[in-house]
Design a protein around this motif. Structure first.
Motif, PDB file in Angstrom:
ATOM      1  N   ASP A   6       0.831  -1.196   0.000  1.00  0.00           N
ATOM      2  CA  ASP A   6       0.000   0.000   0.000  1.00  0.00           C
ATOM      3  C   ASP A   6       0.867   1.248   0.000  1.00  0.00           C
ATOM      4  OD1 ASP A   6      -2.459  -1.451   0.194  1.00  0.00           O
ATOM      5  OD2 ASP A   6      -2.083  -1.723   2.347  1.00  0.00           O
ATOM      6  N   THR A 140      -2.408   3.937 -11.932  1.00  0.00           N
ATOM      7  CA  THR A 140      -2.980   3.528 -10.641  1.00  0.00           C
ATOM      8  C   THR A 140      -1.969   3.476  -9.500  1.00  0.00           C
ATOM      9  OG1 THR A 140      -2.619   1.207 -11.254  1.00  0.00           O
ATOM     10  CG2 THR A 140      -4.788   2.160 -11.732  1.00  0.00           C
ATOM     11  N   ASP A 141      -0.685   3.424  -9.800  1.00  0.00           N
ATOM     12  CA  ASP A 141       0.271   3.265  -8.705  1.00  0.00           C
ATOM     13  C   ASP A 141       1.665   3.715  -9.127  1.00  0.00           C
ATOM     14  OD1 ASP A 141       1.503   1.043 -10.114  1.00  0.00           O
ATOM     15  OD2 ASP A 141      -0.189  -0.186  -9.443  1.00  0.00           O
ATOM     16  N   GLN A 154       0.686   1.975  -3.860  1.00  0.00           N
ATOM     17  CA  GLN A 154      -0.317   3.007  -4.112  1.00  0.00           C
ATOM     18  C   GLN A 154       0.203   4.382  -3.703  1.00  0.00           C
ATOM     19  OE1 GLN A 154      -3.639   1.680  -1.786  1.00  0.00           O
ATOM     20  NE2 GLN A 154      -4.355   0.209  -3.318  1.00  0.00           N
ATOM     21  N   GLY A 360      -0.971  10.366  -4.539  1.00  0.00           N
ATOM     22  CA  GLY A 360      -0.236   9.277  -3.900  1.00  0.00           C
ATOM     23  C   GLY A 360       1.209   9.590  -3.564  1.00  0.00           C
TER      24      GLY A 360
END
Length: 393
Positions: A6, A140-141, A154, A360
């Protein structure tokens, strides 16, 4: 590709370990990376090995930044009393030294062990002697190349500090990451650092190396009243380190070597009451003997007090109460305790330390353009910024 973490935190220093511990205890899967052999190396050497871990008088006024208000949110969310409560929970004995500075009674290692225990509570994975070779952003990451392997996450937190004390592995890595993602970095420079003299001035002040005196030092409109130390390179001591954050090349600093004393009045009175005394003897009542001797030899080289006119005594007194000196530079990042400047705060959310334009991505601790005074303030910024980001990642 599904992220295998994460959160990845780059940098296992004060801010990074605090952030990792908070995120892990919130149930996040966290990896923290550092290229050093051991975590918390700056913690270990701080405060003479006892770690000046906070200052009970912390306010936003104790920090420098292009935006002085940026630090307010994090400092309000996590206060010195919060970190003290954590220290107390671990039974770490501590004491107040001066000016609100709190130190461990024992070793700074206790603070490192406490943070490692907090990370363990959150199941944080720690990898040392590990270099991040590349960072990329997908839709997304983030993907990191680490030791030839790919790690995905993330949220990515940059807690790699500044350039100060390069022998401990400090680099500009965090600034490079900011620039990679289009974030502005302000001018960076050594701070909390000894100031140096040119050769001609050093030749004159060489006999004073090692002399310490309580002084008031002003750089611009900001002044600090703490100890000053003459060195074989120039000036050091807490008052000089503090002033160095405000000083710029080409500027003078103003030094009062006998704060609260009217040296001119003292000398004039002594001329009447102690006419046969040497000027150095009278000055030594206010200053260390070696400094008194040096100043009297420079400004009143002949005779006793009865022989000294006002024309002699006034510049002698001014050399004590209003010494104006122009340092030629500083000792640089080699001995600087922190780096002034860093990731521009206009690029970050003040509550969470998140990058506004890169979802992020977070920057915490010394890598941000928030620099504290000497005396535990930079550690408090590390705890506060790390904690604040740890609640969000």
């Amino acid at each position: 590709m599904e992220p295998n973490y994460d959160v990845v935190v780059a940098g296992a220093g004060a801010a990074g370990m605090m952030c990792a511990a908070q995120a892990g205890q919130r149930g996040r899967k966290v990896l923290i990376l550092d290229h050093a052999k051991a975590p918390g190396e700056k913690i270990r050497i701080s405060g003479g090995g006892r770690c000046n871990f906070t200052n009970i008088h912390t306010t936003p006024n104790n920090f420098l930044s292009e935006n002085p208000r940026f630090c307010i949110s994090a400092l309000r969310r996590y206060r010195p009393k919060d970190f003290i409560a954590l220290v107390d929970r671990y039974g770490i004995a501590h004491h107040e030294k001066t000016l609100g500075q709190l130190f461990c009674d024992g070793s700074a290692r206790q603070i490192i062990d406490m943070l490692l225990a907090e990370m363990a509570k959150g199941g944080v994975e720690l990898r040392l002697q590990t270099t991040i070779e590349a960072i990329a952003r997908t839709e997304t990451d983030f993907t990191l190349t680490v030791g030839g392997q790919t790690v995905a996450c993330q949220s990515l937190v940059i807690a790699t500090g500044g350039k100060s004390i390069p022998k401990m592995g400090a680099t500009g890595f965090g600034y490079d990451v900011a620039r990679q993602f289009g974030l502005r970095v302000t001018e960076t420079r050594p701070a909390l650092v000894p100031l140096t003299f040119d050769v001609s001035l050093l030749e004159r002040t060489a006999p004073l190396a090692g002399v310490a005196v309580d002084a008031t030092v002003a750089a611009g409109k900001t002044r600090f009243a703490e100890a000053l130390l003459f060195t074989h390179r120039g000036l050091s001591g807490p008052a000089i380190l503090q002033a160095s954050s405000y000083w710029r090349e080409g500027q003078e600093i103003a030094v009062d070597l006998a704060p609260g004393q009217d040296v001119y009045a003292h000398l004039r009175a002594a001329r009447t009451t102690r006419a046969k005394a040497a000027p150095a003897t009278i000055l030594a009542e206010l200053l260390p003997k070696r400094l008194a001797q040096f100043l009297s030899e420079t400004h009143a080289p002949k005779g006793n007090m009865a022989d000294q006119s006002d024309k002699v005594l006034r510049p002698l007194a001014e050399a004590v109460n209003t010494w104006r000196v122009k340092p030629v530079g500083s000792e640089g990042y080699r001995t600087a305790e922190v780096t002034l400047g860093g990731v521009d705060t206009t690029e970050l959310e003040s509550r969470t330390l998140a990058a506004k334009t890169v979802p992020g991505l977070y920057f915490i601790g010394e890598v941000v353009d928030v620099t504290g005074w000497l005396g535990g303030y930079n550690f408090q910024w590390a705890w506060a910024s790390g904690w604040s980001a740890g609640q969000s990642v």
